[in-house]
Write a protein that holds these residues in place. Structure first.
Motif, mmCIF file in Angstrom:
data_model
loop_
_atom_site.group_PDB
_atom_site.id
_atom_site.type_symbol
_atom_site.label_atom_id
_atom_site.label_comp_id
_atom_site.label_asym_id
_atom_site.label_seq_id
_atom_site.Cartn_x
_atom_site.Cartn_y
_atom_site.Cartn_z
ATOM 1 N N GLY A 171 -1.404 -40.257 0.645
ATOM 2 C CA GLY A 171 -1.416 -41.588 1.267
ATOM 3 C C GLY A 171 -2.471 -42.474 0.643
ATOM 4 O O GLY A 171 -2.778 -42.362 -0.547
ATOM 5 N N ARG A 172 -3.068 -43.333 1.469
ATOM 6 C CA ARG A 172 -4.008 -44.324 0.914
ATOM 7 C C ARG A 172 -5.181 -43.661 0.199
ATOM 8 O O ARG A 172 -5.503 -44.009 -0.926
ATOM 9 N N MET A 173 -5.797 -42.672 0.850
ATOM 10 C CA MET A 173 -6.987 -42.078 0.217
ATOM 11 C C MET A 173 -6.586 -41.046 -0.827
ATOM 12 O O MET A 173 -7.191 -40.994 -1.912
ATOM 13 N N ASP A 178 3.589 -34.225 0.000
ATOM 14 C CA ASP A 178 3.611 -35.336 0.953
ATOM 15 C C ASP A 178 5.069 -35.628 1.315
ATOM 16 O O ASP A 178 5.883 -35.864 0.424
ATOM 17 N N ALA A 236 -5.987 -34.092 2.248
ATOM 18 C CA ALA A 236 -6.089 -35.541 2.478
ATOM 19 C C ALA A 236 -5.050 -36.016 3.482
ATOM 20 O O ALA A 236 -4.491 -37.102 3.349
ATOM 21 N N VAL A 237 -4.808 -35.173 4.484
ATOM 22 C CA VAL A 237 -3.949 -35.600 5.596
ATOM 23 C C VAL A 237 -4.840 -36.132 6.715
ATOM 24 O O VAL A 237 -6.059 -35.928 6.716
ATOM 25 N N LYS A 238 -4.234 -36.806 7.677
ATOM 26 C CA LYS A 238 -4.988 -37.306 8.820
ATOM 27 C C LYS A 238 -5.594 -36.127 9.583
ATOM 28 O O LYS A 238 -4.952 -35.077 9.693
ATOM 29 N N PRO A 239 -6.780 -36.303 10.149
ATOM 30 C CA PRO A 239 -7.378 -35.192 10.908
ATOM 31 C C PRO A 239 -6.461 -34.702 12.023
ATOM 32 O O PRO A 239 -6.410 -33.507 12.320
ATOM 33 N N MET A 263 -10.997 -35.096 5.314
ATOM 34 C CA MET A 263 -10.610 -35.551 6.654
ATOM 35 C C MET A 263 -11.831 -35.995 7.458
ATOM 36 O O MET A 263 -12.815 -35.260 7.554
ATOM 37 N N ALA A 264 -11.721 -37.152 8.060
ATOM 38 C CA ALA A 264 -12.826 -37.645 8.894
ATOM 39 C C ALA A 264 -13.053 -36.671 10.044
ATOM 40 O O ALA A 264 -12.105 -36.241 10.705
#
Ligand code: NDP
Ligand code: A1CAB
Length: 269
Positions: A14-16, A36, A70-73, A96-97
């Motif tokens: 994705g974006r990041m 992805d 690099a997926v969403k947390p 991940m944040a």
């Protein structure tokens, strides 16, 4: 970047993820397999970059040296277990944040070698900054590989204390958004003052771009460069008196960073 790097597996383009990939690409990367499911991710394919929709489509025998998460947390618990099989030799690099080293290892196997890193989107143009912490199972060679990958997109700093990653996420991880908001607000202020839209936009953008370039080129710090703009009794002084009032930017910005830091902590498990 060395041309002897092992293959990379990027989970989430994705974006990041795509910003990192762009940074690696510009530097001349080794081969990358991107997982992805989004149709948009297919556009990332190119020389040395293959895109598949799910972990089930990874070619048999593929043995990445690094798996970049690099997926969403919020997707981690669902997505990560499929990659535990690479834990034998790969280093996992999570961007991940919030997600802690322990939480990530719990999804990949307790002995997994995990680096927790926080990059930012200027990585796409190799102007990013990443702050990273290495988990206890990361070998010196794996840390060197992680350093090489993250440094390919800009500056990198390693820290010993994982707790620092929460304020780092708030400040440099999300920082580009605050800068882009400033560009939006400057453009809107120009419109409010009756300037033509194209001029308001051009002024806002180029003022940010030029100021960043000046900061990069100058030996002076930000405060000195600000003072250089601010003529005593002049126009900037009037604006700064508004912006720097105690309840204006200083207080608001501190509150915003505190809120983002707390959100990073909430995302930990
Ligand atoms: N954006 C930023 O500035 C920064 C983000 N980060 C971190 O990077 C991570 C990604 O954020 P960001 O790039 O913004 O998010 P995006 O939503 O843009 O990217 C995530 C990508 O992962 C895809 N995806 C969803 N499920 C899976 C799966 N099971 N396997 C593989 N890919 C999957 C998504 O597809 P679909 O859209 O179809 O769901 C999407 O393309 C987050 O953890 C975030 O905290 C870190 C630093 C900065
Ligand atoms: O907003 C987020 O949660 C991510 C982390 C830093 C930037 N984007």
């Amino acid at each position: 970047m060395s041309n002897t790097l092992p293959s990379l597996l990027l989970v989430g383009g994705g974006r990041m993820g795509s910003a990192l990939l762009a940074g690696w690409r510009e530097r001349g990367l080794s081969s990358v397999l991107v997982v992805d499911p989004s149709p948009a991710a297919a556009a990332l394919a190119g020389p040395n970059v293959t895109v598949v929709a799910s972990a089930a489509d990874i070619p048999h025998g593929f043995a990445p040296g690094a798996v970049i998460l690099a997926v969403k947390p919020q997707m981690a618990a669902q997505a990560l277990p499929a990659y535990a099989r690479f834990g034998g030799h790969a280093v996992f690099i999570s961007i991940m944040a919030g997600k802690t080293l322990n939480a990530i290892a719990a999804m990949l196997g307790v002995k997994a070698a995990v680096v927790r890193a926080m990059p930012n989107t200027p990585a796409a143009v190799r102007q990013g900054i990443t702050v990273a912490v290495a988990g206890s199972h990361v070998t010196p060679a794996q840390k060197t590989l992680a350093d090489e990958l993250l440094a390919a997109t800009g500056l990198i700093s390693w820290v010993e204390s994982e707790a620092m990653l929460d304020p780092v996420t708030a400040i440099s991880g999300g920082g580009p958004a605050y800068v882009f908001l400033l560009a939006e607000l400057m453009e809107q202020a120009g419109l409010d003052q009756g300037l033509p839209p194209a001029l308001a936009r051009q002024m806002a953008r180029q003022t940010l771009i030029g100021s960043a370039a000046l900061l990069a080129a100058s030996d002076e710090d930000a405060a000195a460069l600000r003072i250089a703009v601010t003529s005593p009794g002049g126009t900037t002084e009037r604006a700064l008196a508004v912006l720097r009032a105690d309840d204006a930017w200083p207080e608001t910005f501190a509150k915003a960073i505190q809120a983002a830091t707390e959100r990073s902590r909430e995302l930990s498990s």
